[in-house]
Design an enzyme around this catalytic site. Structure first.
Site, PDB file in Angstrom:
ATOM      1  N   TYR A 113       0.906  -1.105   0.044  1.00 12.58           N
ATOM      2  CA  TYR A 113      -0.025  -0.102   0.064  1.00 12.58           C
ATOM      3  C   TYR A 113       1.071   1.167  -0.026  1.00 12.58           C
ATOM      4  O   TYR A 113       2.011   1.248  -0.546  1.00 12.58           O
ATOM      5  CB  TYR A 113      -1.024  -0.122   1.141  1.00 12.58           C
ATOM      6  CG  TYR A 113      -2.202   0.729   1.180  1.00 12.58           C
ATOM      7  CD1 TYR A 113      -2.961   0.757  -0.189  1.00 12.58           C
ATOM      8  CD2 TYR A 113      -2.478   1.827   1.928  1.00 12.58           C
ATOM      9  CE1 TYR A 113      -4.112   1.602  -0.330  1.00 12.58           C
ATOM     10  CE2 TYR A 113      -3.779   2.576   1.836  1.00 12.58           C
ATOM     11  CZ  TYR A 113      -4.348   2.476   0.749  1.00 12.58           C
ATOM     12  OH  TYR A 113      -5.619   3.413   0.471  1.00 12.58           O
ATOM     13  N   LYS A 168     -20.565 -20.173 -10.270  1.00 13.66           N
ATOM     14  CA  LYS A 168     -19.818 -20.064 -11.271  1.00 13.66           C
ATOM     15  C   LYS A 168     -18.477 -19.681 -10.963  1.00 13.66           C
ATOM     16  O   LYS A 168     -17.464 -20.349 -11.612  1.00 13.66           O
ATOM     17  CB  LYS A 168     -20.648 -19.236 -12.428  1.00 13.66           C
ATOM     18  CG  LYS A 168     -20.028 -19.183 -13.805  1.00 13.66           C
ATOM     19  CD  LYS A 168     -20.659 -20.815 -14.150  1.00 13.66           C
ATOM     20  CE  LYS A 168     -20.161 -20.712 -15.930  1.00 13.66           C
ATOM     21  NZ  LYS A 168     -21.376 -19.844 -16.620  1.00 13.66           N
ATOM     22  N   GLU A 210     -24.016 -14.201 -18.219  1.00 15.32           N
ATOM     23  CA  GLU A 210     -24.870 -15.549 -17.686  1.00 15.32           C
ATOM     24  C   GLU A 210     -26.242 -15.005 -17.251  1.00 15.32           C
ATOM     25  O   GLU A 210     -26.447 -13.977 -16.847  1.00 15.32           O
ATOM     26  CB  GLU A 210     -23.992 -15.870 -16.309  1.00 15.32           C
ATOM     27  CG  GLU A 210     -24.408 -17.235 -15.734  1.00 15.32           C
ATOM     28  CD  GLU A 210     -23.612 -18.279 -16.757  1.00 15.32           C
ATOM     29  OE1 GLU A 210     -24.197 -19.490 -16.427  1.00 15.32           O
ATOM     30  OE2 GLU A 210     -22.732 -18.172 -17.359  1.00 15.32           O
ATOM     31  N   ASP A 211     -27.052 -15.891 -17.878  1.00 11.21           N
ATOM     32  CA  ASP A 211     -28.456 -15.914 -17.369  1.00 11.21           C
ATOM     33  C   ASP A 211     -29.046 -14.722 -17.821  1.00 11.21           C
ATOM     34  O   ASP A 211     -29.773 -14.240 -16.887  1.00 11.21           O
ATOM     35  CB  ASP A 211     -28.494 -16.382 -16.052  1.00 11.21           C
ATOM     36  CG  ASP A 211     -28.265 -17.864 -15.569  1.00 11.21           C
ATOM     37  OD1 ASP A 211     -28.152 -18.556 -16.460  1.00 11.21           O
ATOM     38  OD2 ASP A 211     -28.347 -18.231 -14.315  1.00 11.21           O
ATOM     39  N   ASP A 236     -24.371 -19.423 -21.638  1.00 12.61           N
ATOM     40  CA  ASP A 236     -25.432 -19.914 -22.118  1.00 12.61           C
ATOM     41  C   ASP A 236     -25.674 -20.368 -23.680  1.00 12.61           C
ATOM     42  O   ASP A 236     -26.291 -21.097 -23.920  1.00 12.61           O
ATOM     43  CB  ASP A 236     -26.798 -18.834 -21.590  1.00 12.61           C
ATOM     44  CG  ASP A 236     -26.650 -18.835 -20.235  1.00 12.61           C
ATOM     45  OD1 ASP A 236     -26.459 -19.865 -19.332  1.00 12.61           O
ATOM     46  OD2 ASP A 236     -27.087 -17.564 -19.683  1.00 12.61           O
ATOM     47  N   GLY A 270     -33.784 -20.629 -28.581  1.00 15.07           N
ATOM     48  CA  GLY A 270     -33.230 -19.229 -27.835  1.00 15.07           C
ATOM     49  C   GLY A 270     -31.832 -19.097 -28.021  1.00 15.07           C
ATOM     50  O   GLY A 270     -31.221 -19.338 -28.904  1.00 15.07           O
ATOM     51  N   ALA A 272     -29.281 -20.794 -26.344  1.00 13.83           N
ATOM     52  CA  ALA A 272     -28.644 -21.896 -26.469  1.00 13.83           C
ATOM     53  C   ALA A 272     -28.788 -22.633 -27.955  1.00 13.83           C
ATOM     54  O   ALA A 272     -27.867 -22.962 -28.626  1.00 13.83           O
ATOM     55  CB  ALA A 272     -28.786 -22.936 -25.546  1.00 13.83           C
ATOM     56  N   ASN A 392     -21.498 -27.360 -19.052  1.00 13.19           N
ATOM     57  CA  ASN A 392     -20.622 -26.168 -19.650  1.00 13.19           C
ATOM     58  C   ASN A 392     -19.358 -26.007 -18.963  1.00 13.19           C
ATOM     59  O   ASN A 392     -18.165 -25.472 -19.364  1.00 13.19           O
ATOM     60  CB  ASN A 392     -21.544 -24.880 -19.605  1.00 13.19           C
ATOM     61  CG  ASN A 392     -22.522 -24.656 -20.307  1.00 13.19           C
ATOM     62  OD1 ASN A 392     -23.204 -25.687 -20.877  1.00 13.19           O
ATOM     63  ND2 ASN A 392     -22.950 -23.405 -20.426  1.00 13.19           N
TER      64      ASN A 392
END
Length: 458
Positions: A113, A168, A210-211, A236, A270, A272, A392
């Site tokens: 620091y 994840k 994601e999602d 996805d 969709g 995928a 995945n």
């Protein structure tokens, strides 16, 4: 399909008098209830009382409650406590931060620091590329979601999406030693998502989307790829497509068919489904027919969405417009990324000889795999309790390991195909059979091979 799963594991503390043989009674009740006992421990034993912890896997949460009630109904037993093992695992979250450097002395603080850190800031200001060399950027990924398409559960929002994003991030670390962090955004506006990710991007070496629900996910990905100088990967879409292609390459080896000659159905077009179609066509597929909740997708379907328009322009070459059951006749490959139980037994029975069924809806597939295996030569699902899990995690850890190591800026279609080839190559000819078309997620060679393929493609 009714199978017990560790995802619904419970531990029940039960007590009873030794004279009534409580261990035998507990075992009998749980087994008759259809659960799978995974552990049984006597935690306390006295002359007049025995306390037992029994752990079992249930089919779902309601099944776990029925098991508890069955034990309570036995007058010789007393249920002290029921613990949901999955909830226990998530208590307090699944992630924490550790320092990589010692901070034990004043010297340590002076370098990590102030004042020493100021020199690092000035070096990066003079040469921004040094951020990858001198900060966490070189090994850090943002796992970004808006919570609009959480697993198969729908639009749950950012807070409810957090446990998935934590998981994840944990997988990134476990399988590829990549430091990932959940970024759950409290907006579902495309402009706000794109701008927010753009603003936080300096910290990260890559973005994992994601999602995020379709079709917005396509625009988010496209715009971020144009704006950022770091790779953007929508798992996805591309993660699923990569593992499907990897598994399909090996399945086709088994049945000795060429993808270019196969009639392929994709049910669920969709994020995928569209990505799967794109990768299959890049690998030589010529005849892909898509279905959604409205039926067969033909050119009569007008769309303003570029990805759906791509599907309209490139798939269903003969413009089939009948039902899914009618289309299943003589089909070589069925790939489902849709909803449970959309296929009947007769549908699979009508497929071509040596057919392939990938029923990937989670947690319940498009058809019970036990039924599908009566007719299909190769069957895969998305479930961990069935052989040939299309997961995945076989793709994204190694992909980002390779991208980060190479200092890559973009992801290409050629890279995605190379990744699929790398995954499929991890199953040797001696290992390959109808129940083993993809490697185990715990095979350490997978990440190494995928990362190497990515770096060669950069």
């Amino acid at each position: 399909m009714a199978s017990t799963s560790p995802g619904y594991g419970i531990t029940i503390r039960v007590e009873g008098e030794p004279a009534n043989n409580p261990v035998s009674a507990i075992t009998s009740i749980i087994t008759e209830a259809g659960a799978t006992i995974t552990a049984l421990d006597v935690v306390e034993s006295l002359h007049n009382n025995v306390v037992v912890d029994v752990t079992c896997d249930a089919i779902d949460a309601e099944h776990g409650e029925r098991i508890s009630e069955a034990l309570k109904a036995n007058n010789s037993l007393k249920v002290r406590k029921v613990s949901d093992r999955t909830f226990l695992l998530h208590l307090g979250g699944k992630l924490e931060v550790h320092s990589k450097v010692p901070l034990k002395t004043r010297d340590d603080l002076s370098r990590a620091y102030t004042p020493g850190v100021a020199r690092i800031c000035l070096a990066i200001a003079a040469d921004p590329s040094d951020a990858r060399r001198l900060t966490i950027k070189r090994n850090t990924v943002a796992v970004v979601t808006d919570g609009s398409a959480v697993l198969g559960l729908g639009n749950l929002g950012p807070a409810a999406a957090l446990p998935v994003m934590e998981g994840k991030a944990a997988l990134f670390k476990r399988f590829a030693d990549v430091d990932a962090w959940p970024v759950c955004l409290d907006t579902q506006d495309v402009d706000e998502i794109v701008r927010t990710v753009q603003l936080i991007a300096p910290v990260y070496g890559g973005i994992n989307l994601e999602d995020i629900s379709a079709p917005r996910c396509f625009e988010v990905e496209r715009r971020l790829r144009e704006l950022l100088d770091i790779p953007v990967f929508h798992d996805d879409q591309h993660g699923t497509a990569i593992v499907v292609l990897a598994a399909l390459r090996n399945a086709l080896k088994l049945v000795k068919k060429d993808i270019g000659n196969c009639k392929i159905i994709i049910n669920g077009v969709g994020a995928a489904g569209t990505a799967i179609a794109r990768l299959l066509m890049l690998s030589g597929a010529q005849n892909i027919i898509g279905f959604d909740s409205k039926g067969a997708i033909t050119k009569e379907r007008v769309s303003n969405d570029p990805m759906r328009q791509w599907f309209l322009d490139n798939c269903n070459p003969n413009q089939f417009s009948g039902t899914l059951s009618e289309c299943m006749v003589s089909t070589d490959i069925f790939i489902g990324v849709s909803a449970p139980n959309v296929l009947k037994e007769s549908d699979v029975a009508s497929m071509a000889k040596d057919s392939i069924v990938f029923a990937l809806a989670n947690p319940d597939p498009e058809i019970d795999p036990v039924i599908a295996r009566k007719y299909a030569a190769v069957v895969a699902t998305g479930r961990s309790d069935q052989p040939n899990q299309i997961n995945n995690v076989l793709a994204f850890p190694g992909i980002f390991r390779g991208l980060l190591d190479a200092g890559a800026h973009k992801i290409t279609d050629a890279m995605l195909v190379a990744t699929a080839e790398a995954i499929s190559s991890c199953v040797s000819s001696e290992q390959l059979n109808a129940s083993f078309i993809v490697p185990s997620v715990f095979d350490p060679n997978v990440v190494k091979e995928v990362a190497a393929a990515v770096k060669r493609s950069c």
